[in-house]
Design a protein around this motif. Structure first.
Motif, PDB file in Angstrom:
ATOM      1  N   LEU A 114      28.418  55.845  80.539  1.00 31.88           N
ATOM      2  CA  LEU A 114      28.830  57.137  79.994  1.00 31.88           C
ATOM      3  C   LEU A 114      28.363  57.301  78.550  1.00 31.88           C
ATOM      4  CD1 LEU A 114      32.456  57.690  81.371  1.00 31.88           C
ATOM      5  CD2 LEU A 114      30.251  58.183  82.445  1.00 31.88           C
ATOM      6  N   ALA A 115      28.021  56.193  77.903  1.00 30.30           N
ATOM      7  CA  ALA A 115      27.494  56.267  76.532  1.00 30.30           C
ATOM      8  C   ALA A 115      26.204  57.077  76.481  1.00 30.30           C
ATOM      9  CB  ALA A 115      27.242  54.854  75.997  1.00 30.30           C
ATOM     10  N   ARG A 116      25.494  57.173  77.585  1.00 34.68           N
ATOM     11  CA  ARG A 116      24.230  57.924  77.612  1.00 34.68           C
ATOM     12  C   ARG A 116      24.443  59.390  77.254  1.00 34.68           C
ATOM     13  NH1 ARG A 116      20.776  54.559  81.157  1.00 34.68           N
ATOM     14  NH2 ARG A 116      22.112  52.843  81.832  1.00 34.68           N
ATOM     15  N   LEU A 117      25.585  59.936  77.650  1.00 32.09           N
ATOM     16  CA  LEU A 117      25.884  61.335  77.354  1.00 32.09           C
ATOM     17  C   LEU A 117      25.958  61.552  75.841  1.00 32.09           C
ATOM     18  CD1 LEU A 117      26.659  64.117  78.515  1.00 32.09           C
ATOM     19  CD2 LEU A 117      29.041  63.328  78.509  1.00 32.09           C
ATOM     20  N   TYR A 118      26.600  60.640  75.150  1.00 32.60           N
ATOM     21  CA  TYR A 118      26.746  60.759  73.696  1.00 32.60           C
ATOM     22  C   TYR A 118      25.427  60.500  72.979  1.00 32.60           C
ATOM     23  CZ  TYR A 118      31.737  60.701  74.669  1.00 32.60           C
ATOM     24  OH  TYR A 118      32.990  61.005  75.147  1.00 32.60           O
ATOM     25  N   VAL A 119      24.658  59.535  73.472  1.00 31.30           N
ATOM     26  CA  VAL A 119      23.353  59.262  72.858  1.00 31.30           C
ATOM     27  C   VAL A 119      22.445  60.471  73.006  1.00 31.30           C
ATOM     28  CG1 VAL A 119      21.272  57.839  73.000  1.00 31.30           C
ATOM     29  CG2 VAL A 119      23.527  56.762  73.142  1.00 31.30           C
ATOM     30  N   ALA A 120      22.448  61.088  74.183  1.00 32.11           N
ATOM     31  CA  ALA A 120      21.619  62.273  74.406  1.00 32.11           C
ATOM     32  C   ALA A 120      22.013  63.402  73.453  1.00 32.11           C
ATOM     33  CB  ALA A 120      21.744  62.741  75.856  1.00 32.11           C
ATOM     34  N   ALA A 121      23.305  63.647  73.333  1.00 30.09           N
ATOM     35  CA  ALA A 121      23.769  64.713  72.439  1.00 30.09           C
ATOM     36  C   ALA A 121      23.432  64.399  70.990  1.00 30.09           C
ATOM     37  CB  ALA A 121      25.268  64.913  72.603  1.00 30.09           C
ATOM     38  N   GLY A 122      23.595  63.124  70.586  1.00 29.99           N
ATOM     39  CA  GLY A 122      23.284  62.738  69.217  1.00 29.99           C
ATOM     40  C   GLY A 122      21.809  62.851  68.891  1.00 29.99           C
ATOM     41  N   VAL A 123      20.952  62.473  69.826  1.00 29.30           N
ATOM     42  CA  VAL A 123      19.505  62.613  69.630  1.00 29.30           C
ATOM     43  C   VAL A 123      19.133  64.086  69.508  1.00 29.30           C
ATOM     44  CG1 VAL A 123      17.260  62.326  70.762  1.00 29.30           C
ATOM     45  CG2 VAL A 123      18.887  60.427  70.716  1.00 29.30           C
ATOM     46  N   TRP A 132      27.710  60.692  63.300  1.00 33.47           N
ATOM     47  CA  TRP A 132      27.771  62.043  63.868  1.00 33.47           C
ATOM     48  C   TRP A 132      28.951  62.163  64.833  1.00 33.47           C
ATOM     49  CZ3 TRP A 132      26.901  63.708  69.046  1.00 33.47           C
ATOM     50  CH2 TRP A 132      26.906  65.089  69.199  1.00 33.47           C
ATOM     51  N   LEU A 133      29.160  61.142  65.665  1.00 34.38           N
ATOM     52  CA  LEU A 133      30.276  61.165  66.606  1.00 34.38           C
ATOM     53  C   LEU A 133      31.609  61.278  65.868  1.00 34.38           C
ATOM     54  CD1 LEU A 133      29.053  58.408  69.083  1.00 34.38           C
ATOM     55  CD2 LEU A 133      29.271  60.845  69.587  1.00 34.38           C
ATOM     56  N   SER A 134      31.753  60.516  64.804  1.00 40.26           N
ATOM     57  CA  SER A 134      32.978  60.562  64.021  1.00 40.26           C
ATOM     58  C   SER A 134      33.166  61.931  63.370  1.00 40.26           C
ATOM     59  CB  SER A 134      32.943  59.473  62.940  1.00 40.26           C
ATOM     60  OG  SER A 134      34.088  59.537  62.121  1.00 40.26           O
ATOM     61  N   LYS A 135      32.102  62.466  62.831  1.00 41.36           N
ATOM     62  CA  LYS A 135      32.158  63.776  62.179  1.00 41.36           C
ATOM     63  C   LYS A 135      32.559  64.870  63.156  1.00 41.36           C
ATOM     64  CE  LYS A 135      29.228  67.138  59.757  1.00 41.36           C
ATOM     65  NZ  LYS A 135      27.838  67.424  59.277  1.00 41.36           N
ATOM     66  N   GLU A 136      32.086  64.758  64.398  1.00 43.82           N
ATOM     67  CA  GLU A 136      32.382  65.778  65.410  1.00 43.82           C
ATOM     68  C   GLU A 136      33.751  65.600  66.057  1.00 43.82           C
ATOM     69  OE1 GLU A 136      30.442  68.507  66.257  1.00 43.82           O
ATOM     70  OE2 GLU A 136      29.466  67.888  64.398  1.00 43.82           O
ATOM     71  N   GLY A 137      34.469  64.553  65.673  1.00 41.34           N
ATOM     72  CA  GLY A 137      35.821  64.369  66.178  1.00 41.34           C
ATOM     73  C   GLY A 137      35.952  63.534  67.428  1.00 41.34           C
ATOM     74  N   TYR A 138      34.893  62.829  67.832  1.00 36.46           N
ATOM     75  CA  TYR A 138      34.974  61.950  69.000  1.00 36.46           C
ATOM     76  C   TYR A 138      35.532  60.603  68.524  1.00 36.46           C
ATOM     77  CZ  TYR A 138      31.916  65.597  70.798  1.00 36.46           C
ATOM     78  OH  TYR A 138      31.384  66.815  71.158  1.00 36.46           O
ATOM     79  N   ALA A 139      36.848  60.591  68.280  1.00 39.25           N
ATOM     80  CA  ALA A 139      37.481  59.488  67.567  1.00 39.25           C
ATOM     81  C   ALA A 139      37.492  58.175  68.348  1.00 39.25           C
ATOM     82  CB  ALA A 139      38.910  59.880  67.204  1.00 39.25           C
ATOM     83  N   ASP A 140      37.430  58.250  69.673  1.00 39.18           N
ATOM     84  CA  ASP A 140      37.493  57.045  70.497  1.00 39.18           C
ATOM     85  C   ASP A 140      36.119  56.506  70.875  1.00 39.18           C
ATOM     86  OD1 ASP A 140      40.310  57.177  70.590  1.00 39.18           O
ATOM     87  OD2 ASP A 140      40.225  58.614  72.249  1.00 39.18           O
ATOM     88  N   THR A 141      35.067  57.156  70.400  1.00 39.91           N
ATOM     89  CA  THR A 141      33.724  56.842  70.878  1.00 39.91           C
ATOM     90  C   THR A 141      32.911  56.108  69.825  1.00 39.91           C
ATOM     91  OG1 THR A 141      33.768  58.797  72.291  1.00 39.91           O
ATOM     92  CG2 THR A 141      31.611  57.805  71.869  1.00 39.91           C
ATOM     93  N   GLU A 142      32.260  55.039  70.267  1.00 38.83           N
ATOM     94  CA  GLU A 142      31.385  54.258  69.399  1.00 38.83           C
ATOM     95  C   GLU A 142      30.229  53.707  70.220  1.00 38.83           C
ATOM     96  OE1 GLU A 142      31.451  50.314  66.465  1.00 38.83           O
ATOM     97  OE2 GLU A 142      33.168  50.782  67.750  1.00 38.83           O
ATOM     98  N   ILE A 143      29.020  53.858  69.713  1.00 40.05           N
ATOM     99  CA  ILE A 143      27.852  53.270  70.366  1.00 40.05           C
ATOM    100  C   ILE A 143      27.760  51.817  69.933  1.00 40.05           C
ATOM    101  CG2 ILE A 143      25.368  53.410  70.713  1.00 40.05           C
ATOM    102  CD1 ILE A 143      26.998  55.805  71.778  1.00 40.05           C
ATOM    103  N   GLY A 144      27.787  50.901  70.874  1.00 36.01           N
ATOM    104  CA  GLY A 144      27.809  49.477  70.570  1.00 36.01           C
ATOM    105  C   GLY A 144      26.430  48.876  70.381  1.00 36.01           C
ATOM    106  N   LEU A 156      30.563  46.094  72.811  1.00 39.47           N
ATOM    107  CA  LEU A 156      30.352  47.134  73.809  1.00 39.47           C
ATOM    108  C   LEU A 156      30.437  48.516  73.180  1.00 39.47           C
ATOM    109  CD1 LEU A 156      32.680  45.759  76.638  1.00 39.47           C
ATOM    110  CD2 LEU A 156      30.193  45.552  76.515  1.00 39.47           C
ATOM    111  N   SER A 157      29.945  49.500  73.911  1.00 41.26           N
ATOM    112  CA  SER A 157      30.190  50.893  73.556  1.00 41.26           C
ATOM    113  C   SER A 157      31.540  51.300  74.133  1.00 41.26           C
ATOM    114  CB  SER A 157      29.095  51.797  74.119  1.00 41.26           C
ATOM    115  OG  SER A 157      27.848  51.501  73.540  1.00 41.26           O
TER     116      SER A 157
END
Length: 318
Positions: A91-100, A171-183, A205-206
């Motif tokens: 599921l980390a792929r979704l966040y990486v795609a959005a961040g890119v 970027w994830l932190s700034k956008e409010g995805y508080a539980d998400t981290e790319i490992g 892990l992510s």
């Protein structure tokens, strides 16, 4: 003292001792920690037509730590149980795609920018880039499509390397995805300065949560995650994603799902926008699935129950 009085006094003493023991137990840190964990698992929901008890029974029999979040895109109906941080898997792929795509939108990257696939870039579970020779040239667009459509792990970690893990996490932190981290689990190690972890940094892990994932998918649907242009591009890729054996296994084949899924032994996850009679977002995450096949069936069943309820079909409560 008579025997009856002795019995009464003993009974009173036992009641006092029991009351004191129970009070001390309730005040103990271990008990309070257990209560907090139990409260965290409590289902939170609004008054929707979903069969809560039935869903809770299915979740309880999943054989894993299970987190579920349903959100209607056409009204405020929600259903979710525990929504804390869990291993993200694919599921980390979704966040990486959005961040890119955020960096593309900002002009820091271009979809047509070309990179070389190095020998050290190769990762297991790479159905596309695992077959190309080292030295092959690919664009960021190629990498995004291989990552989303083919679950290509080499493409995933190449994009993390290009965009920068720290920049993605900021970027994830700034956008409010508080539980998400790319490992850092499969990032290249020490072959040049760009690949080296920070001093003392351990590979990890992510992580993400059903809450963060529902929020990201909802924003993508609304064109508010990155920009309308970039969100539309990513949504198109998600609609083309061919894997349907988790959320889509028991749904009619004509039903469209825009999403991603993760199937990594004891860690399972499925996230998608389901184009039913009423469009909705559904995210299911599982960890410590000791019986993965049963856990997959649980995801199938949860998806089917929600789909049939949303479409006003009878849900058989066996």
């Amino acid at each position: 003292m008579s025997i009856n009085k002795k019995i009464i006094l003993c009974f009173i003493a036992l009641v006092v001792v029991g009351t004191v023991s129970l009070t001390l137990l309730h005040r103990s840190p271990k008990y309070q920690e257990q209560q907090q964990a139990q409260n965290a698992q409590t289902v939170h929901s609004q008054d929707t037509k979903l069969p809560y008890d039935y869903l809770n029974n299915v979740i309880a029999q999943s054989g894993a730590a299970c987190s579920v979040y349903y959100h209607s895109l056409e009204n405020d109906d929600v259903f979710y149980n525990y929504s804390g941080k869990m291993p993200a898997g694919d599921l980390a792929r979704l966040y990486v795609a959005a961040g890119v795509l955020r960096q593309v939108e900002d002009g820091d990257l271009s979809l047509d920018e070309v990179y070389t696939i190095r020998e050290k870039d190769r990762k297991p579970a790479s159905p596309v880039l695992g077959k190309v020779p080292a030295g092959s040239r690919v664009t960021i667009r190629n990498l995004l499509e291989d990552m989303v459509l083919q679950n290509d792990t080499t493409a995933l970690y190449k994009l993390i390397w290009i965009a920068g893990r720290e920049d993605l996490n900021q970027w994830l932190s700034k956008e409010g995805y508080a539980d998400t981290e790319i490992g850092t689990t499969q990032l290249p190690q020490g072959e040049n300065s760009q690949d080296t972890l920070a001093p003392g940094e351990k590979r990890r892990l992510s992580y993400t949560s059903v809450n963060d994932t529902v929020n990201l998918l909802t924003r993508l649907y609304q064109g508010k995650a990155v920009s309308q242009k970039q969100d539309a591009y990513l949504m198109e890729l998600l609609r083309k994603q061919p894997d349907r054996n988790l959320l889509g296994a028991l749904l009619p084949k004509k039903v469209k799902i825009a999403g991603v899924q993760s199937d990594q032994n004891q860690q399972l996850g499925a996230a998608g926008i389901v184009y039913a009679k009423e469009k909705y977002v559904l995210v299911v995450m599982m960890d410590k699935a000791v019986r993965p096949e049963e856990s997959r069936k649980t995801i199938n069943q949860l998806s089917s129950i929600i789909f049939n309820t949303v479409n006003d079909k009878e849900v058989f409560k066996k």
